[in-house]
Design a protein around this motif. Structure first.
Motif, mmCIF file in Angstrom:
data_model
loop_
_atom_site.group_PDB
_atom_site.id
_atom_site.type_symbol
_atom_site.label_atom_id
_atom_site.label_comp_id
_atom_site.label_asym_id
_atom_site.label_seq_id
_atom_site.Cartn_x
_atom_site.Cartn_y
_atom_site.Cartn_z
ATOM 1 N N LEU A 81 0.765 -1.301 0.133
ATOM 2 C CA LEU A 81 0.033 0.068 0.147
ATOM 3 C C LEU A 81 0.797 1.287 0.089
ATOM 4 O O LEU A 81 0.241 2.544 -0.050
ATOM 5 C CB LEU A 81 -0.888 -0.050 1.148
ATOM 6 N N GLY A 82 2.044 1.202 0.134
ATOM 7 C CA GLY A 82 3.150 2.182 -0.097
ATOM 8 C C GLY A 82 3.754 2.497 -1.506
ATOM 9 O O GLY A 82 3.987 3.664 -1.876
ATOM 10 N N CYS A 83 3.668 1.245 -2.198
ATOM 11 C CA CYS A 83 4.441 1.425 -3.658
ATOM 12 C C CYS A 83 3.677 0.687 -4.803
ATOM 13 O O CYS A 83 3.994 0.731 -5.701
ATOM 14 C CB CYS A 83 5.776 1.180 -3.491
ATOM 15 N N ASN A 84 2.750 -0.117 -4.124
ATOM 16 C CA ASN A 84 2.050 -1.065 -5.260
ATOM 17 C C ASN A 84 2.714 -2.097 -5.669
ATOM 18 O O ASN A 84 2.285 -2.793 -6.693
ATOM 19 C CB ASN A 84 1.517 -0.238 -6.429
ATOM 20 N N ALA A 85 3.906 -2.546 -5.213
ATOM 21 C CA ALA A 85 4.547 -3.719 -5.454
ATOM 22 C C ALA A 85 4.041 -4.973 -4.915
ATOM 23 O O ALA A 85 3.045 -5.011 -3.903
ATOM 24 C CB ALA A 85 5.943 -3.288 -4.900
ATOM 25 N N LEU A 86 4.156 -6.271 -5.536
ATOM 26 C CA LEU A 86 3.771 -7.544 -5.035
ATOM 27 C C LEU A 86 4.401 -7.590 -3.658
ATOM 28 O O LEU A 86 5.611 -7.447 -3.732
ATOM 29 C CB LEU A 86 3.923 -8.649 -6.014
ATOM 30 N N LEU A 87 3.696 -8.058 -2.778
ATOM 31 C CA LEU A 87 4.197 -8.358 -1.163
ATOM 32 C C LEU A 87 4.699 -9.958 -1.295
ATOM 33 O O LEU A 87 4.051 -10.629 -2.053
ATOM 34 C CB LEU A 87 2.986 -8.300 -0.185
ATOM 35 N N LEU A 88 5.663 -10.104 -0.718
ATOM 36 C CA LEU A 88 6.278 -11.437 -0.459
ATOM 37 C C LEU A 88 5.553 -12.221 0.603
ATOM 38 O O LEU A 88 4.891 -11.526 1.305
ATOM 39 C CB LEU A 88 7.822 -11.288 -0.171
ATOM 40 N N ASN A 89 5.637 -13.479 0.739
ATOM 41 C CA ASN A 89 4.721 -14.118 1.905
ATOM 42 C C ASN A 89 4.855 -13.606 3.179
ATOM 43 O O ASN A 89 3.986 -13.879 3.996
ATOM 44 C CB ASN A 89 5.274 -15.513 1.681
ATOM 45 N N ASN A 90 6.130 -13.019 3.519
ATOM 46 C CA ASN A 90 6.402 -12.883 4.773
ATOM 47 C C ASN A 90 6.272 -11.255 5.086
ATOM 48 O O ASN A 90 6.619 -10.670 6.097
ATOM 49 C CB ASN A 90 7.806 -13.108 5.028
ATOM 50 N N GLU A 91 5.700 -10.645 4.049
ATOM 51 C CA GLU A 91 5.361 -9.235 4.023
ATOM 52 C C GLU A 91 3.887 -8.857 4.206
ATOM 53 O O GLU A 91 2.986 -9.725 3.694
ATOM 54 C CB GLU A 91 5.970 -8.428 2.863
ATOM 55 N N LYS A 92 3.331 -7.801 5.170
ATOM 56 C CA LYS A 92 1.936 -7.648 5.115
ATOM 57 C C LYS A 92 1.789 -6.207 5.075
ATOM 58 O O LYS A 92 2.736 -5.340 5.541
ATOM 59 C CB LYS A 92 1.639 -8.007 6.594
ATOM 60 N N ILE A 93 0.602 -5.458 4.422
ATOM 61 C CA ILE A 93 0.490 -4.191 4.355
ATOM 62 C C ILE A 93 1.575 -3.331 3.455
ATOM 63 O O ILE A 93 1.151 -2.987 2.407
ATOM 64 C CB ILE A 93 0.065 -3.472 5.710
ATOM 65 N N ILE A 94 2.619 -3.263 3.809
ATOM 66 C CA ILE A 94 3.586 -2.560 3.168
ATOM 67 C C ILE A 94 4.822 -3.403 3.015
ATOM 68 O O ILE A 94 5.169 -4.487 3.925
ATOM 69 C CB ILE A 94 4.040 -1.127 3.693
ATOM 70 N N CYS A 95 5.646 -3.365 1.845
ATOM 71 C CA CYS A 95 6.829 -4.007 1.528
ATOM 72 C C CYS A 95 7.874 -3.532 2.524
ATOM 73 O O CYS A 95 7.820 -2.720 3.213
ATOM 74 C CB CYS A 95 7.336 -4.124 0.086
ATOM 75 N N SER A 96 9.025 -4.609 2.593
ATOM 76 C CA SER A 96 10.435 -4.491 3.128
ATOM 77 C C SER A 96 11.005 -3.162 2.902
ATOM 78 O O SER A 96 11.410 -2.261 3.708
ATOM 79 C CB SER A 96 11.257 -5.307 3.338
ATOM 80 N N GLU A 97 11.062 -2.746 1.658
ATOM 81 C CA GLU A 97 11.782 -1.478 1.172
ATOM 82 C C GLU A 97 10.917 -0.346 1.530
ATOM 83 O O GLU A 97 11.675 0.653 1.988
ATOM 84 C CB GLU A 97 11.833 -1.495 -0.471
ATOM 85 N N CYS A 98 9.682 -0.278 1.587
ATOM 86 C CA CYS A 98 8.819 0.966 1.914
ATOM 87 C C CYS A 98 8.974 0.968 3.623
ATOM 88 O O CYS A 98 9.085 2.272 3.859
ATOM 89 C CB CYS A 98 7.309 0.826 1.662
ATOM 90 N N ASN A 99 8.865 0.048 4.024
ATOM 91 C CA ASN A 99 9.154 0.020 5.400
ATOM 92 C C ASN A 99 10.555 0.628 5.882
ATOM 93 O O ASN A 99 10.727 1.535 6.839
ATOM 94 C CB ASN A 99 9.044 -1.626 6.292
#
Length: 227
Positions: free
Chosen positions: A15-33
């Protein structure tokens, strides 16, 4: 297998960059985090949020969690929270920010968490107040009661996004009031909003809360707009 098919047909996107989330990611990706523009206002007595109210209203403490940049991660998160009903954004950010706020001495004396309210008409149109889940997460983590009924918007107004600072202030000054009893006297209120721009809305809300005898006000927002 069913879960795999659901993810294939309805992939979960950041929800921060519209990239596909990985299995271990929720709501925002690691890079946006990792790239969230944290303000660290809670460490600074004279931060950008506090300066908005110098000489205008007495504030015990004020801080914003993130800096808001045009077309940035935070704008995307706020847009998804405010207009796309992704209220999980508010829950996530509230849970995170509570860890910072619990270190602030002024927060330890807060009696209630108060959201900036929507007018009933706007609430019906949108279906929810975008700061509710953020406030609820703060309430749960900080063990401070959440009270969405004390402060109310007394009249309906169109969005102030495109209005200049002076027009926003003139409009905001007549928008808010409080419905209080003697039980609300002597309380310290934490006023919460999504984005601080001119500060006019929060100023008006704080002035309404300060009508309550011996009350104190602190302010927290999810984001602060850099001009």
């Amino acid at each position: 297998m069913l879960k795999y098919l659901i993810n294939l047909l309805f992939p979960k996107l950041c929800l921060g960059c519209n990239a596909l989330l990985l299995n271990n990611e929720k709501i925002i990706c690691s890079e946006c985090n990792h790239n969230l523009p944290i303000t660290n206002h809670h460490f600074l007595e004279h931060n950008d949020t506090t300066k908005k109210f110098y000489g205008i209203i007495p504030i015990e403490f004020s801080a914003s969690m993130l800096y808001f940049h045009h077309k940035g991660i935070v704008q995307n998160l706020i847009h998804n929270l405010k207009y796309k009903n992704h209220q999980e954004v508010g829950s996530l950010l509230g849970k995170w920010y509570a860890k910072d706020l619990e270190t602030v001495s002024q927060i330890k004396t807060v009696s209630e968490i108060i959201p900036v309210p929507l007018h009933k008409k706007r609430l019906e149109e949108r279906g929810y107040n975008q700061v509710t889940t953020f406030c609820e997460a703060l309430s749960n983590e900080l063990k401070i009661p959440y009270n969405p009924d004390l402060l109310y918007r007394s009249r309906y107004s169109k969005t102030q996004t495109k209005k200049d600072k002076e027009n926003r202030k003139d409009i905001a000054n007549s928008l808010f009031d409080v419905n209080f009893t003697e039980a609300d006297h002597n309380k310290h209120f934490l006023l919460v909003d999504d984005v601080m721009t001119s500060g006019a809305t929060l100023e008006s809300c704080a002035k309404a809360l300060l009508k309550i005898p011996n009350s104190k006000v602190s302010i927290v927002t999810i984001a602060y707009t850099l001009s």
